[in-house]
Design an enzyme around this catalytic site. Sequence first.
Site, PDB file in Angstrom:
ATOM      1  N   GLU A   7     -55.539  62.515  50.020  1.00 45.30           N
ATOM      2  CA  GLU A   7     -55.574  63.157  48.734  1.00 45.30           C
ATOM      3  C   GLU A   7     -56.211  62.414  47.587  1.00 45.30           C
ATOM      4  O   GLU A   7     -55.505  61.377  47.169  1.00 45.30           O
ATOM      5  CB  GLU A   7     -54.216  63.904  48.401  1.00 45.30           C
ATOM      6  CG  GLU A   7     -54.377  64.587  47.185  1.00 45.30           C
ATOM      7  CD  GLU A   7     -55.306  65.835  47.235  1.00 45.30           C
ATOM      8  OE1 GLU A   7     -56.338  65.631  46.593  1.00 45.30           O
ATOM      9  OE2 GLU A   7     -55.045  67.038  48.169  1.00 45.30           O
ATOM     10  N   GLU A  10     -55.926  63.060  41.451  1.00 44.37           N
ATOM     11  CA  GLU A  10     -54.799  62.292  40.911  1.00 44.37           C
ATOM     12  C   GLU A  10     -53.911  63.168  39.958  1.00 44.37           C
ATOM     13  O   GLU A  10     -54.306  64.210  39.549  1.00 44.37           O
ATOM     14  CB  GLU A  10     -55.170  61.103  39.808  1.00 44.37           C
ATOM     15  CG  GLU A  10     -55.979  60.010  40.508  1.00 44.37           C
ATOM     16  CD  GLU A  10     -57.423  60.170  40.483  1.00 44.37           C
ATOM     17  OE1 GLU A  10     -57.965  59.282  40.723  1.00 44.37           O
ATOM     18  OE2 GLU A  10     -57.859  61.188  40.045  1.00 44.37           O
ATOM     19  N   SER A  66     -53.662  54.280  42.412  1.00 41.53           N
ATOM     20  CA  SER A  66     -54.570  54.602  41.060  1.00 41.53           C
ATOM     21  C   SER A  66     -54.075  53.498  39.997  1.00 41.53           C
ATOM     22  O   SER A  66     -54.069  52.576  40.340  1.00 41.53           O
ATOM     23  CB  SER A  66     -54.263  56.111  40.679  1.00 41.53           C
ATOM     24  OG  SER A  66     -54.897  56.899  41.626  1.00 41.53           O
ATOM     25  N   CYS A  80     -52.425  59.157  43.117  1.00 39.59           N
ATOM     26  CA  CYS A  80     -53.203  60.056  44.072  1.00 39.59           C
ATOM     27  C   CYS A  80     -52.317  60.267  45.373  1.00 39.59           C
ATOM     28  O   CYS A  80     -51.114  59.528  45.391  1.00 39.59           O
ATOM     29  CB  CYS A  80     -54.648  59.520  44.338  1.00 39.59           C
ATOM     30  SG  CYS A  80     -54.676  57.936  44.937  1.00 39.59           S
ATOM     31  N   SER A 250     -60.691  51.026  43.546  1.00 42.64           N
ATOM     32  CA  SER A 250     -59.943  51.361  42.094  1.00 42.64           C
ATOM     33  C   SER A 250     -60.675  50.034  41.092  1.00 42.64           C
ATOM     34  O   SER A 250     -60.914  49.165  41.509  1.00 42.64           O
ATOM     35  CB  SER A 250     -58.631  51.231  42.109  1.00 42.64           C
ATOM     36  OG  SER A 250     -58.139  52.197  42.856  1.00 42.64           O
ATOM     37  N   HIS A 263     -61.703  55.525  40.344  1.00 41.15           N
ATOM     38  CA  HIS A 263     -61.100  55.719  41.614  1.00 41.15           C
ATOM     39  C   HIS A 263     -61.955  56.239  42.575  1.00 41.15           C
ATOM     40  O   HIS A 263     -62.347  57.417  42.390  1.00 41.15           O
ATOM     41  CB  HIS A 263     -59.462  56.047  41.459  1.00 41.15           C
ATOM     42  CG  HIS A 263     -58.589  55.588  40.595  1.00 41.15           C
ATOM     43  ND1 HIS A 263     -58.430  54.421  40.806  1.00 41.15           N
ATOM     44  CD2 HIS A 263     -58.242  56.005  39.338  1.00 41.15           C
ATOM     45  CE1 HIS A 263     -57.617  53.957  39.997  1.00 41.15           C
ATOM     46  NE2 HIS A 263     -57.773  54.776  38.969  1.00 41.15           N
TER      47      HIS A 263
END
Length: 357
Positions: A7, A10, A66, A80, A250, A263
């Site tokens: 996923e 965020e 993140s 995230c 990141s 990100h």
Amino acid sequence: MAVSGFEGFEKRLELHFSGDDPIRVSNLGLRLLEFESVDDVLHAVQCTVVSAVGNRYFDAYVLSESSLFVYPTKIIIKTCGTTQLLKSIRPLLYYANLMGFYLSDCKYTRGSFIFPQSQPFPHTSFEDEVFYIENCLPSRLSHRKASFMPSKKSSSQSHAWHVFTASDDHHHHGHPLSSMDSLSPASSSYTVEVCMTELDRTTAQKFFRRPGDRKSGDAAGREMTENTGIRGINPNAFICDFAFDPCGYSMNGMHGEKYSTVHVTPEEGYSYASFECVGSLAHDRDDFVEVLKKVVQVFRPGNMSVAISCALTAGDDVWTRVINGLEPLGLKCRSCAVDDFPAAGTILFQTFTSRRK
């Protein structure tokens, strides 16, 4: 349940604090939080620090999921994956209270998850999130509002925007903080949050590590920053970057008291990238449109959303300037929404799709 990918979207939490000791507030303030306390907060969220830098204004942490930014009176944390971001609220309030700070504002934002069924409580629904936040907040934060943008009748469900804000009476009527530390409508500061999916495949491949690559995450991250064009988004920023293995990226950028962050989750089928920055409408009014154009040229997304939090003045046409900046790059504006939040100013939310679709 189908097997889910990572996923990328965020969850973002911004907390502003006040203190009775003006010397403590104006100096390091919350930056004096011990690393063990930061680590404890992140443990509750289920992520860790992988890199950290600081300047005279704030500290920036790249996380395993993140970023975290700590200012003297403000904390921003975005995570995230299946992290439980909202579980950071109670320990953050606890440690801040021990230092003589009390919460004056809370703002929570996120897009629509790609894999909502994989999210653990309290991120199982926006209603659950709002309920959880409200139970964590002190009762004096009485100005509260939850909003789903655009309305649920919109066809752009993949890029809807969820917003919750809360503030106390004192802050609601405005009290002075530095420009980057203020959410009050009197402030000229803005925050831009960009979410992108269906990244250009050639671009996405640049965020994979080469097999057998023995570089450190920092060294590989620096290489990705240069090879992808991310360095050019804000060439004046000091960049702290990190590349994950086998893929993912990141970075946090520091430019005076302003931060930016990128990100990337590059996997085919659920590729995602985010960009976020802050600035001042008073000093760099049009800069954010130029920055957005650079972001689009780096990632060339199939879908994109732009959320801008700011204090609008009469007749301001921020959304028109964004459209005029992005449409020549092959993006078509699909929806526009605007909402006002107590002490958080106005949030403009726009969705775009690529004309190649």
